[in-house]
Design a protein around this motif. Structure first.
Motif, short mmCIF file in Angstrom:
data_model
loop_
_atom_site.label_atom_id
_atom_site.label_comp_id
_atom_site.label_asym_id
_atom_site.label_seq_id
_atom_site.Cartn_x
_atom_site.Cartn_y
_atom_site.Cartn_z
N GLN B 42 0.92 -1.08 0.07
CA GLN B 42 -0.16 -0.04 0.03
C GLN B 42 0.76 1.30 -0.09
O GLN B 42 1.80 1.14 0.69
CB GLN B 42 -0.87 -0.16 1.32
N GLY B 43 0.54 2.16 -0.72
CA GLY B 43 1.29 3.55 -0.82
C GLY B 43 2.24 3.43 -1.94
O GLY B 43 2.99 4.78 -2.44
N VAL B 61 -5.38 -3.93 4.01
CA VAL B 61 -5.51 -2.36 4.00
C VAL B 61 -5.15 -2.18 5.08
O VAL B 61 -5.59 -2.60 6.28
CB VAL B 61 -6.80 -1.98 3.64
N GLY B 62 -4.32 -1.27 5.15
CA GLY B 62 -3.54 -0.47 6.52
C GLY B 62 -2.18 -0.16 6.68
O GLY B 62 -1.24 -1.29 5.95
N ARG B 69 -6.07 -4.72 7.84
CA ARG B 69 -7.31 -5.71 7.69
C ARG B 69 -7.25 -6.34 6.42
O ARG B 69 -7.08 -5.76 5.60
CB ARG B 69 -8.51 -4.64 7.80
N THR B 70 -7.63 -7.66 6.28
CA THR B 70 -7.84 -8.34 5.26
C THR B 70 -9.08 -8.05 4.60
O THR B 70 -10.07 -8.29 5.22
CB THR B 70 -7.69 -9.93 5.64
N GLN B 71 -8.97 -7.90 3.21
CA GLN B 71 -10.05 -7.39 2.53
C GLN B 71 -10.77 -8.56 1.72
O GLN B 71 -11.93 -8.57 1.51
CB GLN B 71 -9.86 -6.30 1.66
N SER B 92 -3.56 1.03 -3.40
CA SER B 92 -4.60 1.36 -2.18
C SER B 92 -4.57 0.09 -1.35
O SER B 92 -5.04 0.21 -0.10
CB SER B 92 -6.02 1.47 -3.03
N ALA B 93 -3.71 -0.78 -1.74
CA ALA B 93 -3.82 -2.02 -0.62
C ALA B 93 -2.36 -2.74 -0.82
O ALA B 93 -1.95 -2.63 -1.72
CB ALA B 93 -4.90 -3.00 -0.81
#
Lengths: 69, 146
Positions: B42-43, B61-62, B69-71, B92-93
């Motif tokens: 992410q990022g 995500v996090g 958190r697992t999406q 984004s993830a």
């Protein structure tokens, strides 16, 4: 036909999975998501089919490690 | 399975001809990952989308890996990393391989854009299918909230 399946886990915080299947999931089938095993409890069409694809919403429950298949 | 045959099973490419699939196969770069390998974070800046050929990945995500958190888990035939391809923004993830020997194929933005410029029908079909895939993911996410 390819089944694009949204596996949704009932009664928990598990995020479920999306994956292709080449056979339509049936009640009682078992599926591995991550490092856990789940059992199919409900199969519904999610949206109308398109081309070679059928879209399914499948509810599953976590199988207890001590349960026999 | 030959790559073109695999691509036929990916919804993103539903409606493309054999010749168009062959051109896509030519710009698809294979990679194999083992469990717990981070494919991207992410990022990060993203410049490609990925297709799961076999195995499984998990999307989290996090910013902090300990509390992420697992999406969703994504298995064969699914795509990930498409948002960065669409909007040019950062990832984004975080996506991590969750099964040993997972086979993925990467398609770079540059190669994909060039392909679409040379055959606009490919771009139309893939973008339509990508919208359908995003809709499917949103429906899945909504159902997990019920």
């Amino acid at each position: 036909m390819i089944y694009k399946v949204s596996y949704v886990v009932s009664g928990g915080r598990h995020p479920g999975a999306i994956m292709n299947e080449y056979e339509r999931p049936q009640l009682g089938d078992r599926v591995e998501i991550g490092d856990k095993v789940f059992e199919v409890t409900e199969v519904l069409e999610m949206t109308p089919p398109r081309g070679d694809f059928q879209y399914l919403h499948v509810t599953v429950r976590l199988v207890d490690e001590n349960e026999n298949p | 399975m030959e790559l073109v045959e695999l691509l036929k099973t990916v919804e993103l490419f539903e409606g493309l001809t054999q010749a168009q699939l062959q051109r896509l196969a030519e710009i698809s770069e294979p990679a194999r990952y083992d469990k717990d390998t981070v494919i991207f974070e992410q990022g990060q800046q993203g410049d490609r989308l990925y297709i799961v050929g076999s195995g499984e990945v998990v999307v989290r995500v996090g910013e902090d890996p300990r509390s992420a958190r697992t999406q969703v888990y994504l298995g064969r035939g699914q795509i990930f990393g498409e948002m960065a391809l669409l909007d040019g923004g950062p990832r984004s993830a975080t996506t991590v391989c969750s099964r040993n020997g997972t086979q993925v194929y990467g398609v770079s933005r540059e190669a994909f854009t060039n392909l679409c410029k040379s055959d606009t029908a490919i771009g139309y079909v893939v973008m339509r299918n990508m919208a359908h895939d995003l809709s499917f993911k949103l429906r899945h996410h909504n159902l997990t909230l019920v």
